[in-house]
Design an enzyme around this catalytic site. Structure first.
Site, mmCIF file in Angstrom:
data_model
loop_
_atom_site.group_PDB
_atom_site.id
_atom_site.type_symbol
_atom_site.label_atom_id
_atom_site.label_comp_id
_atom_site.label_asym_id
_atom_site.label_seq_id
_atom_site.Cartn_x
_atom_site.Cartn_y
_atom_site.Cartn_z
ATOM 1 N N SER A 157 24.165 39.279 41.555
ATOM 2 C CA SER A 157 24.503 40.706 41.620
ATOM 3 C C SER A 157 23.610 41.387 42.661
ATOM 4 O O SER A 157 22.598 40.814 43.084
ATOM 5 C CB SER A 157 24.241 41.322 40.239
ATOM 6 O OG SER A 157 24.221 42.731 40.297
ATOM 7 N N TYR A 209 20.466 43.881 32.169
ATOM 8 C CA TYR A 209 21.340 43.298 33.200
ATOM 9 C C TYR A 209 20.522 42.957 34.442
ATOM 10 O O TYR A 209 20.643 41.865 35.001
ATOM 11 C CB TYR A 209 22.459 44.294 33.542
ATOM 12 C CG TYR A 209 23.510 43.759 34.485
ATOM 13 C CD1 TYR A 209 24.531 42.934 34.014
ATOM 14 C CD2 TYR A 209 23.495 44.078 35.838
ATOM 15 C CE1 TYR A 209 25.507 42.441 34.878
ATOM 16 C CE2 TYR A 209 24.465 43.597 36.710
ATOM 17 C CZ TYR A 209 25.475 42.780 36.224
ATOM 18 O OH TYR A 209 26.438 42.295 37.083
HETATM 19 P P1 NAP Z 1 34.657 41.556 33.667
HETATM 20 O O1 NAP Z 1 36.002 41.914 34.216
HETATM 21 O O2 NAP Z 1 34.064 42.361 32.576
HETATM 22 O O3 NAP Z 1 34.665 40.014 33.286
HETATM 23 C C1 NAP Z 1 33.621 39.408 32.570
HETATM 24 C C2 NAP Z 1 34.078 38.062 32.086
HETATM 25 O O4 NAP Z 1 33.056 37.468 31.283
HETATM 26 C C3 NAP Z 1 35.318 38.171 31.198
HETATM 27 O O5 NAP Z 1 36.151 37.081 31.411
HETATM 28 C C4 NAP Z 1 34.696 38.111 29.817
HETATM 29 O O6 NAP Z 1 35.575 37.693 28.800
HETATM 30 C C5 NAP Z 1 33.614 37.081 30.044
HETATM 31 N N1 NAP Z 1 32.669 37.101 28.941
HETATM 32 C C6 NAP Z 1 31.831 38.096 28.586
HETATM 33 N N2 NAP Z 1 31.163 37.761 27.459
HETATM 34 C C7 NAP Z 1 31.592 36.523 27.101
HETATM 35 C C8 NAP Z 1 31.287 35.649 26.034
HETATM 36 N N3 NAP Z 1 30.407 35.958 25.073
HETATM 37 N N4 NAP Z 1 31.923 34.457 25.973
HETATM 38 C C9 NAP Z 1 32.837 34.125 26.910
HETATM 39 N N5 NAP Z 1 33.169 34.910 27.953
HETATM 40 C C10 NAP Z 1 32.555 36.097 28.038
HETATM 41 O O7 NAP Z 1 33.589 41.673 34.829
HETATM 42 P P2 NAP Z 1 33.518 41.045 36.300
HETATM 43 O O8 NAP Z 1 33.143 42.160 37.181
HETATM 44 O O9 NAP Z 1 34.695 40.222 36.624
HETATM 45 O O10 NAP Z 1 32.230 40.152 36.097
HETATM 46 C C11 NAP Z 1 32.171 38.770 36.371
HETATM 47 C C12 NAP Z 1 30.751 38.422 36.788
HETATM 48 O O11 NAP Z 1 30.447 39.092 38.012
HETATM 49 C C13 NAP Z 1 29.687 38.871 35.791
HETATM 50 O O12 NAP Z 1 28.667 37.899 35.712
HETATM 51 C C14 NAP Z 1 29.163 40.151 36.418
HETATM 52 O O13 NAP Z 1 27.865 40.422 36.009
HETATM 53 C C15 NAP Z 1 29.239 39.787 37.872
HETATM 54 N N6 NAP Z 1 29.218 40.909 38.815
HETATM 55 C C16 NAP Z 1 30.225 41.831 38.851
HETATM 56 C C17 NAP Z 1 30.155 42.859 39.782
HETATM 57 C C18 NAP Z 1 31.244 43.896 39.927
HETATM 58 O O14 NAP Z 1 31.097 44.797 40.744
HETATM 59 N N7 NAP Z 1 32.321 43.834 39.207
HETATM 60 C C19 NAP Z 1 29.086 42.946 40.653
HETATM 61 C C20 NAP Z 1 28.075 41.994 40.582
HETATM 62 C C21 NAP Z 1 28.154 40.977 39.663
HETATM 63 P P3 NAP Z 1 36.298 38.804 27.853
HETATM 64 O O15 NAP Z 1 37.414 39.377 28.687
HETATM 65 O O16 NAP Z 1 36.737 38.012 26.706
HETATM 66 O O17 NAP Z 1 35.255 39.832 27.526
#
Ligand code: NAP
Length: 249
Positions: free
Chosen positions: A141, A154
């Site tokens: 991130s 986080y």
């Molecule tokens: P998201 O849409 O909230 O997706 C998160 C994913 O993680 C979902 O598939 C969620 O499943 C899964 N997850 C969460 N808790 C879990 C658990 N206990 N067991 C199994 N699966 C679990 O967010 P995203 O933005 O795509 O995030 C993906 C990654 O990118 C994360 O590590 C996040 O920190 C990182 N990231 C995102 C951004 C951004 O701008 N979006 C920036 C930097 C880093 P459910 O749908 O079942 O909850």
């Protein structure tokens, strides 16, 4: 060089957001994908099928370590191999540091760091046992580099993940296992829904992104294919920002 035909990848949290974008990109490059997570990834399965790809679903709650070995074993059994692990699943809790609870701390550290380490360990053990190399891609991130606001657990998890990426690379590079990370900037997903909905924070963020817009999940795909493929065989312990230029400011 970027062809993933005959390779198998685990992508955690692939039902939505960045995980879905990464799973589709790896499938498009030819890999079979184990979609690992707690919610049914029906949409991702359909999208992979639509591009002629192959996937299987492994149901797992990554807040505990109970399913770690099962994830590795089921993937090998159902898809016939295992070459790539994408540690994408992650959560965020927003609260003032002064009010932060133990649950807000532990829940984030468990999914974003603890399970990532033990799943990576199980993956590496399985690669060594099979006498093959492997590719681990951690999703870091901007808060691997910066402090953030109201997200102390986080930030700790993602800063820790950058250190862990380097630590594992140091131990496993000589064994043919590449450990690297992608650091996404601000992408439009559930994770950032609260920021997108807050007009003040959203304008502040957009005003700082040289590209002038939020990223879309598909835009992480190229970096993931690179780090999963032969093209990155001599890349170890790197953190690759895909951030519309955010860190350049
Ligand atoms: P998201 O849409 O909230 O997706 C998160 C994913 O993680 C979902 O598939 C969620 O499943 C899964 N997850 C969460 N808790 C879990 C658990 N206990 N067991 C199994 N699966 C679990 O967010 P995203 O933005 O795509 O995030 C993906 C990654 O990118 C994360 O590590 C996040 O920190 C990182 N990231 C995102 C951004 C951004 O701008 N979006 C920036 C930097 C880093 P459910 O749908 O079942 O909850």
């Amino acid at each position: 060089m970027f062809d993933l035909s005959g390779k198998t990848a685990i992508v955690t949290g692939a039902n939505t957001g960045l995980g879905q974008g990464i799973a589709l990109a790896l499938a498009e490059a030819g890999a079979a994908i184990a979609l690992v997570g707690r919610s049914a990834p029906d949409e991702t399965v359909e999208k992979i099928k639509a591009i002629g790809g192959n996937s299987t679903v492994v149901q797992a709650d990554l807040s505990s370590l109970e399913t770690v070995d099962e994830i590795i074993n089921t993937t090998r059994a159902e898809l016939g191999g295992l070459d790539i692990l994408v540690n994408n699943a992650g959560i965020i809790q927003r609260n003032n540091a002064i009010d932060f609870t133990m649950d807000e701390w532990d829940s984030v550290l468990n999914v974003n760091l603890r399970t990532v380490f033990f799943l990576s360990q199980a993956f590496a053990r399985s690669c060594l046992k099979a006498e093959q190399g492997g590719k681990i891609i951690n999703i870091a991130s901007m808060l691997s580099f910066q402090g953030g606001i109201r997200v102390p657990s986080y930030t700790a998890s993602k800063s820790g993940l950058m250190g862990l990426t380097r630590a594992l690379a140091n131990e496993w590079a000589s064994k043919g296992i590449n450990v690297n990370a992608i650091a996404p900037g601000y992408f439009a997903t559930n994770n950032t829904a609260a920021l997108q909905a807050d007009p003040k924070r959203s304008a502040e963020i957009l005003g700082r992104i040289p590209a002038g817009r939020w990223g879309q999940p598909a835009e992480l795909g190229g970096a993931a294919v690179f780090l999963a493929s032969r093209a990155s065989d001599y890349v170890h312990g790197s953190i690759l920002p895909v951030d519309g230029g955010w860190l350049a400011r």
